[in-house]
Enzyme design. Sequence first.
Site, PDB file in Angstrom:
ATOM      1  N   ASN A   1       0.657  -1.137   0.197  1.00 33.17           N
ATOM      2  CA  ASN A   1      -0.117   0.132  -0.041  1.00 33.17           C
ATOM      3  C   ASN A   1       0.684   1.278   0.162  1.00 33.17           C
ATOM      4  OD1 ASN A   1      -0.633   1.757   2.271  1.00 33.17           O
ATOM      5  ND2 ASN A   1       0.009  -0.183   3.315  1.00 33.17           N
TER       6      ASN A   1
ATOM      7  N   PHE B   1      -1.546   8.046   4.440  1.00 30.44           N
ATOM      8  CA  PHE B   1      -2.410   8.827   5.585  1.00 30.44           C
ATOM      9  C   PHE B   1      -3.610   9.447   4.951  1.00 30.44           C
ATOM     10  CE2 PHE B   1       1.440   9.551   8.401  1.00 30.44           C
ATOM     11  CZ  PHE B   1       1.588   8.098   8.933  1.00 30.44           C
TER      12      PHE B   1
ATOM     13  N   ASN C   1       4.818   5.849   3.449  1.00 35.21           N
ATOM     14  CA  ASN C   1       4.252   6.698   2.282  1.00 35.21           C
ATOM     15  C   ASN C   1       4.024   8.198   2.531  1.00 35.21           C
ATOM     16  OD1 ASN C   1       3.834   4.293   1.006  1.00 35.21           O
ATOM     17  ND2 ASN C   1       2.358   3.733   2.757  1.00 35.21           N
ATOM     18  N   THR C   2       4.547   8.850   3.453  1.00 33.21           N
ATOM     19  CA  THR C   2       4.639  10.269   3.861  1.00 33.21           C
ATOM     20  C   THR C   2       5.976  10.473   3.558  1.00 33.21           C
ATOM     21  OG1 THR C   2       2.697  10.383   4.890  1.00 33.21           O
ATOM     22  CG2 THR C   2       4.332  12.225   5.184  1.00 33.21           C
TER      23      THR C   2
ATOM     24  N   ASN D   1       6.097  -1.436  11.483  1.00 32.29           N
ATOM     25  CA  ASN D   1       5.055  -1.061  10.051  1.00 32.29           C
ATOM     26  C   ASN D   1       5.483  -1.852   9.039  1.00 32.29           C
ATOM     27  OD1 ASN D   1       3.408   0.581   8.720  1.00 32.29           O
ATOM     28  ND2 ASN D   1       3.883   2.237  10.123  1.00 32.29           N
TER      29      ASN D   1
END
Length: 365
Positions: A111, A115, A176-177, A245
């Site tokens: 994924n 967020f 993903n950030t 994570n």
Amino acid sequence: MSDLFQLIGRKLLFKLDPEDAHGLSVKTLKTGLVPNCAPTHDPALRVKVAGLEFPNPLGMAAGYDKNAEIPDALLKLGFGFAEVGTLTPLPQAGNPKPRIFRLVEDEAVINRLGFNNGGHDAAFQRLSARQGRDGIVGVNIGANKDSTDRVGDYVAGIRKFYDLASYFTVNISSPNTPGLRDLQARESLKELLGKVLSVRDELAVRSGVRRPVFLKIAPDLPDTSLDDIAAEIALHPLDGLIISNTTLARSGLKNTSNAAQSGGLSGRPVFERSTIILAKMRQRVGANLPIIGVGGIDSAKAAITKMRAGADLVQLYTSMIYQGPGLPARIVKELSAVLRREGIVNIADLRDRDVDDWAARKTPD
Ligand SMILES: Cc1cc2nc3c(=O)[nH]c(=O)nc-3n(C[C@H](O)[C@H](O)[C@H](O)COP(=O)(O)O)c2cc1C
């Protein structure tokens, strides 16, 4: 329920785009028509961690219920606790779609959601509406992508949800950030932990209730970073770690079509890597700091392996995509059966039995 899922539900859901399938699952759970399949409480599974009494050690990991829409439905499925979020102060859309990919042969997912969430206010309303209900509901907090003060975003999360969260997770490990994982570097971590925990301490004095704060880290950290994190934790009143994570690694995958997608990989392939990091951190932080083990748990056996490698509690997400909503109750029942069979009085007795073995393993390339 799980057989029905295997027979029909999974086939139908897997015809949909993964994010649409997820939305449908959340909607279904939101109807509240969830059969209460939580196994009756078994004292052998009860664990006290960071001052909280968990009815069993299996939790729903962050990201499934990003907007705090269904924590009670998740608890009804058999989870001993549910973690909502990641929540950022302002709502944000996340990355362009498609951004979730199944790797069916690997029972894994990649994924790169980034967020996506409805922000603090919307979740605050929902959690306020359930205030006073039983059940451990943790709030996972993050920073907005465009924030000019990322540490300030975490502090805002603690302030906003202090009266509603059973515990907090400070998530600095989403890949993903852009730049978020840099908060794991020693100097940044020092500032973050200093500010977040001093606000928690201030609110604890004011309210008379001390909410535990956990830090969620990535499985892709070299030993030197693990050393730094452990050293910094020792200087702060942090209540625990969540390990881990998703991973940026792609080793050992069978799937060839989606393996090259960018984002974080979760599910079975992350089990070994996350368990090694968990054991390495257990060695570094000692026996007293709680650790929640996450990554690739898909059975009671896998949950027990994590605990033997150093976890007090465990969480899962991806395996529920593959095995359906009956999975948590099945795992919890099987945990009870294993303990009975082996004459173990409480599941906490299993902790740390294999820490050295796991810590000595080589992380897959
Ligand atoms: C689709 C998806 C979204 C996720 N979103 C979040 C999130 O918002 N915050 C977070 O801390 N972890 C998030 N995670 C990571 C999970 O909480 C968990 O740490 C990771 O997936 C490893 O566990 P698993 O192998 O059981 O899925 C997400 C995972 C997936 C698959």
